[in-house]
Design a protein around this motif. Structure first.
Motif, short mmCIF file in Angstrom:
data_model
loop_
_atom_site.label_atom_id
_atom_site.label_comp_id
_atom_site.label_asym_id
_atom_site.label_seq_id
_atom_site.Cartn_x
_atom_site.Cartn_y
_atom_site.Cartn_z
N LEU A 1 0.84 -1.20 0.00
CA LEU A 1 0.00 0.00 0.00
C LEU A 1 0.88 1.25 0.00
O LEU A 1 0.64 2.19 -0.77
CB LEU A 1 -0.92 -0.01 1.23
CG LEU A 1 -1.69 1.29 1.52
CD1 LEU A 1 -2.60 1.65 0.36
CD2 LEU A 1 -2.49 1.15 2.81
N TYR B 1 -2.04 -8.97 -2.66
CA TYR B 1 -1.63 -7.61 -2.28
C TYR B 1 -0.93 -6.92 -3.45
O TYR B 1 -1.10 -5.72 -3.67
CB TYR B 1 -0.70 -7.66 -1.08
CG TYR B 1 -1.30 -8.28 0.16
CD1 TYR B 1 -2.58 -7.92 0.59
CD2 TYR B 1 -0.60 -9.23 0.91
CE1 TYR B 1 -3.14 -8.48 1.72
CE2 TYR B 1 -1.16 -9.80 2.04
CZ TYR B 1 -2.42 -9.42 2.44
OH TYR B 1 -2.97 -9.99 3.56
N SER C 1 -3.52 -5.78 -5.93
CA SER C 1 -4.20 -4.61 -5.34
C SER C 1 -3.32 -3.37 -5.47
O SER C 1 -3.81 -2.27 -5.78
CB SER C 1 -4.53 -4.87 -3.88
OG SER C 1 -5.36 -6.00 -3.73
N GLY C 2 -2.01 -3.53 -5.22
CA GLY C 2 -1.09 -2.40 -5.29
C GLY C 2 -0.95 -1.85 -6.69
O GLY C 2 -0.92 -0.62 -6.89
N THR D 1 -4.14 0.01 -7.61
CA THR D 1 -4.19 1.25 -6.82
C THR D 1 -3.24 2.29 -7.39
O THR D 1 -3.59 3.48 -7.51
CB THR D 1 -3.84 0.96 -5.36
OG1 THR D 1 -4.78 0.02 -4.82
CG2 THR D 1 -3.88 2.24 -4.53
N CYS E 1 -6.31 6.38 -2.45
CA CYS E 1 -5.33 5.30 -2.45
C CYS E 1 -5.71 4.22 -1.43
O CYS E 1 -5.78 3.03 -1.76
CB CYS E 1 -3.94 5.85 -2.15
SG CYS E 1 -2.65 4.61 -2.05
N TYR F 1 -7.26 0.46 -2.39
CA TYR F 1 -6.47 -0.71 -2.00
C TYR F 1 -7.27 -1.65 -1.10
O TYR F 1 -7.29 -2.87 -1.31
CB TYR F 1 -5.21 -0.23 -1.27
CG TYR F 1 -4.21 -1.33 -0.95
CD1 TYR F 1 -3.40 -1.87 -1.93
CD2 TYR F 1 -4.06 -1.80 0.35
CE1 TYR F 1 -2.47 -2.86 -1.63
CE2 TYR F 1 -3.15 -2.79 0.67
CZ TYR F 1 -2.35 -3.32 -0.33
OH TYR F 1 -1.44 -4.30 -0.03
N CYS G 1 -8.41 -5.50 -2.04
CA CYS G 1 -8.00 -6.58 -1.12
C CYS G 1 -9.23 -7.34 -0.61
O CYS G 1 -9.22 -8.57 -0.50
CB CYS G 1 -7.21 -6.01 0.05
SG CYS G 1 -5.50 -5.58 -0.34
#
Length: 480
Positions: A294, A414, A417-418, A421, A446, A450, A454
């Motif tokens: 993140l 993750y 997702s990153g 994002t 942001c 994220y 997730c």
């Protein structure tokens, strides 16, 4: 419960440590300029070598030793005084070496003398005692007070580019005073010193084992600034220092959990509770992966406008450096958990030494050609390569230690997702003004983006958060 309490103490300070640079860095970079700040960064990088050699690995070694000793006050006191006296001797040697160095240089002598207060400050540093005792309240309160006073002093005394020396003096004295303050908390914890109980040889050997990896770590953490100052000029050292500071300061909130868990891991290992040990490792690894990706996505996305708003036009180049340097976020988080928290605390220092030494060697090998070709961006790329190699070696050794290691199961969620994002926030960043309100909006977007991605993927840490909230709501309804 104690882990949570210590984490909250440590996180509260780390948040404060983030807020302070947010207040002081824009003022300092604009007041001192890129050259003045570069002089600070360059001289500080040189002085860290003397600090390193004077410390001889005692902070990390002492933290683990105290965690092993804390149930035996007599042995605890004996080991504490032995380490304090031993470090006093090594710091004296380091300061003598610094004086010899000072006689050989002709530039920035006054700045070097002010920076050298940091060497003296190490003699009084006993934060490792309180960390080993899992008493983070003392160090946090000390750090709060010192940071607050130094922040006020910066605004009062730093007025022009010629105040570089004052800036260095404020930071160095704050370190010294902060370390001295901790000695006031020794009462009822450590027995008076007894010369018959002082031992050096076994502790010197133990600290040297952990000193070797610290040398390697210092090489790739500090050498970049030293080489940039020598090859590409002190301005480049200043650009790298600020880019690195933004990434590393942001990471401190994430790695705060590792600092808290280190003595707990050492104590759990000493009791041979291996199942609990692995559980701690997996939980910490999941948390830092979730958080660091993140952080990386957010920093990389807003860097172009954030750097100019935060540091001024003179540091606009950092808007290109930060997105690349932010890639080290997950790697540092992983290597800190696997290396410092697991390998070191379970007495696998040799493997930890190999991992950071590999990173240091690779950093040195690639630094010279990359800096020569690309300047400060070359140093950034070298840092990313070094951190990647360290993480790979740490993973290799942890997998050997834990045959059915499952620390990275599902972590790809993750990463996905990153990436999404980052794309969302970067598009927003390129289409709105680089003002504070818009930067805050981007930060909110942001985090929300994220979390949603997730949650959609049912990632493990988002499930932990949801389950915790559900238990809290059920308990709240039951109490009513």
């Amino acid at each position: 419960m104690k882990i949570v309490k210590n984490y909250l103490y440590n996180t509260a300070y780390q948040l404060f440590a983030i807020i302070v640079p947010l207040i002081t860095t824009p003022y300092v970079t604009r007041t001192l300029g890129s050259t003045g700040f570069g002089v600070y960064a360059y001289t500080n990088s040189v002085i860290q070598y003397f600090v390193l050699f004077g410390s001889v690995g005692i902070s990390l070694y002492g933290n683990r030793l105290i965690a092993f000793d804390r149930d035996d006050r007599e042995r605890l006191s004996s080991d504490f005084w032995s380490l304090v006296i031993m470090r006093g001797g090594t710091i004296a040697l380091a300061y003598f070496a610094f004086i010899l160095y000072l006689l050989c240089v002709h530039q920035y002598r006054v700045e070097y003398v002010f920076q050298s207060i940091q060497i003296i400050a190490v003699i009084f540093d006993i934060s490792w005692l309180f960390m080993g005792l899992e008493d983070f309240k003392r160090t946090v309160l000390r750090n709060f007070a010192v940071k607050l006073i130094s922040t006020v002093a910066i605004f009062v005394f730093i007025k022009s580019p010629s105040d570089v020396g004052k800036y260095i003096l404020i930071l160095a004295l704050s370190t010294l005073i902060g370390n001295i303050l901790l000695w006031g908390f020794l009462k009822n914890r450590i027995n008076p010193i007894k010369s018959s109980n002082i031992t050096f040889l076994k502790h010197f050997r133990g600290s040297i084992v952990l000193f070797v990896p610290q040398i390697s770590m210092q090489v790739y953490l500090v050498l970049n600034k030293t080489m940039l100052g020598s090859i590409d000029g002190v301005q480049s050292a200043g650009y790298y220092e600020n880019s690195d500071k933004i990434v590393k300061v942001s990471l401190t909130v994430i790695t705060a959990i590792v600092t808290v868990m280190m003595p707990r891991m050492a104590n759990t290992f000493a009791k041979r509770q291996f199942k609990q040990l692995n559980s701690y490792l997996y939980q910490t690894l999941d948390f830092v992966t979730f958080s660091s990706i993140l952080l990386t996505a957010g920093l990389a996305a807003v860097a172009p406008t954030f750097s100019v708003w935060f540091m001024g036009d003179a540091f606009s180049i950092t808007g290109r450096l930060i997105p690349v340097l932010a890639l080290v976020g997950p790697m540092i988080a992983w290597s800190t958990v696997l290396g410092s928290q697991y390998l070191v605390m379970t007495k696998k220092e040799h493997q930890f030494t190999i991992s950071v030494t590999v990173g240091a060697i690779i950093n040195v090998i690639v630094n010279i050609p990359l800096i020569s070709l690309f300047g400060v961006m070359g140093a950034v790329i070298a840092t990313v390569i070094a951190e990647f190699c360290i993480t790979l070696v740490d993973i290799y050794y942890v997998r050997k230690a834990i045959s059915d290691f499952k620390g990275f199961e599902g972590k790809w969620k993750y990463l996905v997702s990153g990436i999404i994002t980052f794309i969302v926030v970067r598009v927003l960043n390129s289409s709105v003004p680089g003002t504070f309100p818009w930067l805050i909006l981007q930060a909110v977007v942001c985090v929300i983006t994220y979390f949603i991605i997730c949650f959609i993927q049912r990632s493990s840490f988002s499930s932990v958060i949801i389950n915790s909230v559900q238990r809290y709501l059920r308990r709240d309804r039951t109490e009513r």
